[in-house]
Scaffold this motif. Structure first.
Motif, PDB file in Angstrom:
ATOM      1  N   GLU A 171      29.479   2.386   3.800  1.00  0.00           N
ATOM      2  CA  GLU A 171      29.380   0.941   3.946  1.00  0.00           C
ATOM      3  C   GLU A 171      28.167   0.466   3.162  1.00  0.00           C
ATOM      4  O   GLU A 171      27.071   1.010   3.296  1.00  0.00           O
ATOM      5  CB  GLU A 171      29.260   0.551   5.422  1.00  0.00           C
ATOM      6  CG  GLU A 171      30.541   0.769   6.209  1.00  0.00           C
ATOM      7  CD  GLU A 171      30.471   0.131   7.584  1.00  0.00           C
ATOM      8  OE1 GLU A 171      29.591  -0.731   7.800  1.00  0.00           O
ATOM      9  OE2 GLU A 171      31.298   0.494   8.430  1.00  0.00           O
ATOM     10  N   THR A 173      25.043  -1.783   2.002  1.00  0.00           N
ATOM     11  CA  THR A 173      23.994  -2.619   2.582  1.00  0.00           C
ATOM     12  C   THR A 173      23.201  -3.253   1.452  1.00  0.00           C
ATOM     13  O   THR A 173      23.307  -2.848   0.282  1.00  0.00           O
ATOM     14  CB  THR A 173      23.042  -1.787   3.461  1.00  0.00           C
ATOM     15  OG1 THR A 173      22.284  -0.902   2.613  1.00  0.00           O
ATOM     16  CG2 THR A 173      23.817  -0.968   4.492  1.00  0.00           C
ATOM     17  N   SER A 174      22.372  -4.217   1.796  1.00  0.00           N
ATOM     18  CA  SER A 174      21.568  -4.889   0.776  1.00  0.00           C
ATOM     19  C   SER A 174      20.563  -3.943   0.126  1.00  0.00           C
ATOM     20  O   SER A 174      20.093  -4.213  -0.986  1.00  0.00           O
ATOM     21  CB  SER A 174      20.847  -6.092   1.392  1.00  0.00           C
ATOM     22  OG  SER A 174      20.104  -5.697   2.535  1.00  0.00           O
ATOM     23  N   GLU A 216      24.368  -8.607   4.592  1.00  0.00           N
ATOM     24  CA  GLU A 216      24.312  -8.796   6.044  1.00  0.00           C
ATOM     25  C   GLU A 216      24.223 -10.271   6.425  1.00  0.00           C
ATOM     26  O   GLU A 216      24.887 -10.723   7.365  1.00  0.00           O
ATOM     27  CB  GLU A 216      23.105  -8.038   6.621  1.00  0.00           C
ATOM     28  CG  GLU A 216      23.168  -6.528   6.433  1.00  0.00           C
ATOM     29  CD  GLU A 216      22.625  -6.065   5.078  1.00  0.00           C
ATOM     30  OE1 GLU A 216      22.654  -4.849   4.819  1.00  0.00           O
ATOM     31  OE2 GLU A 216      22.163  -6.921   4.286  1.00  0.00           O
TER      32      GLU A 216
END
Length: 310
Positions: A171, A173-174, A216
């Motif tokens: 997954e 993420t930033s 997010e």
């Protein structure tokens, strides 16, 4: 060419989602994730006019003709209901703003089921089919299982990839933004497409960095496939209504046979618990893109229309 004073911001996400989620629009452009991703490229702006939220933007599908005109999305309700008289009032008030700025008024990206509602309120509008902007909708489970003869080729490519390459699906993420942008730059550098398509790709690249750094905060569903700890494929989507996810971006390094099938399959597996349907957006009239989207056997093409005053 911003028609209204308000822009699409993360701070305004709660208010925008009241209206974007107030009705089952089902169309890919009417989600916060889509509005945020393309907000600068398409110069989205909004205002509350009467009982409805109006979002304006510009279309880039006519770049070849050198045309860049503003349009209005269908007015959005936060109650789940449309009142004929108040909807008519909102549309004519919006038209006054277009007239004041010297632009022809048009409603764009209007899904068929909402067009029927608007027709009752404003019978003066004329409507034309907008095939390049039809959305492709699939059953998530179909894209996971790839059962039957129609999916035989894709299943073969997927099986080859899994047997041949060691990979990891993660997954996004930033924190992965820099690596993701490196992947995007390398991906576009390998493309050999007509000038108009490359223009669209460059616009998309401009939007990507901000997206990657705000995964997010905006609420994107995003995943990547790593091979030798390097991003070689990505998929990014956002929630659309109650049971659908829109996949905004899907890219893979074509040097790995079956990687496109793999990123699509893995993304679907990771949203299947809440997304019964996958909306893979429009084909923009690009022949190869249309062929690719049709090859995954959509269960529905969501028709969209353009409304204008003759």
């Amino acid at each position: 060419m911003y028609l209204f004073d308000n822009r699409i911001t993360i701070e305004d996400r709660p208010l925008l989602e009241e209206y974007l989620n107030g009705f089952e629009y089902k169309t890919s452009g009417l989600s916060f994730s889509a509005q945020y991703m393309w907000r600068d490229i398409n110069q989205f702006s909004w205002d509350i006019i009467g009982d409805y939220m109006c979002i304006s933007g510009i279309s880039h599908l006519e770049l070849e003709e050198g045309i860049e005109l503003p349009f209005l999305f269908p007015p959005l309700t936060k109650t789940g209901e449309y009142d004929r008289e108040s909807l008519r009032e909102t549309i004519f008030r919006a038209k006054e703003l277009f007239d004041k700025d010297g632009h022809p008024f048009s409603l764009r990206l209007v899904p068929f089921h909402l067009m029927e509602i608007i027709k009752e309120a404003v019978p003066e509008l004329k409507w034309v089919d907008d095939r390049p902007n039809y959305d492709y909708i699939y059953l998530t489970q179909d894209l996971i299982d790839l059962k039957g003869r129609d999916f035989h080729s894709k299943k073969n490519h997927l099986n080859y990839f899994k047997k041949t390459f060691e990979y990891e699906y993660v997954e996004m993420t930033s924190a992965m933004a820099d690596d993701a942008m490196k992947f995007i730059s390398e991906f576009n550098a390998r493309k050999e497409v007509p000038a108009h398509e490359m223009e669209l790709l460059k616009m998309e690249e401009q939007a990507m960095e901000d997206v990657f750094r705000n995964i997010e905060a905006v609420g994107y569903s995003a995943g990547a496939i790593l091979i030798d700890n390097k991003i070689e494929a990505i998929a990014i989507g956002g929630k659309l209504g109650g049971k659908m996810v829109t996949e905004h971006v899907e890219k893979a390094n074509t040097n790995f046979r079956g990687l496109y099938q793999a990123i699509n399959n893995e993304f679907c597996r990771n949203v299947a618990s809440w997304a019964k349907y996958i909306n893979r957006e429009e084909d923009m009239g690009i022949p190869n893109l249309r062929k690719a989207k049709l090859s995954y056997r959509p269960v529905k093409l969501l028709e969209k229309y353009i409304g204008y005053f003759k």
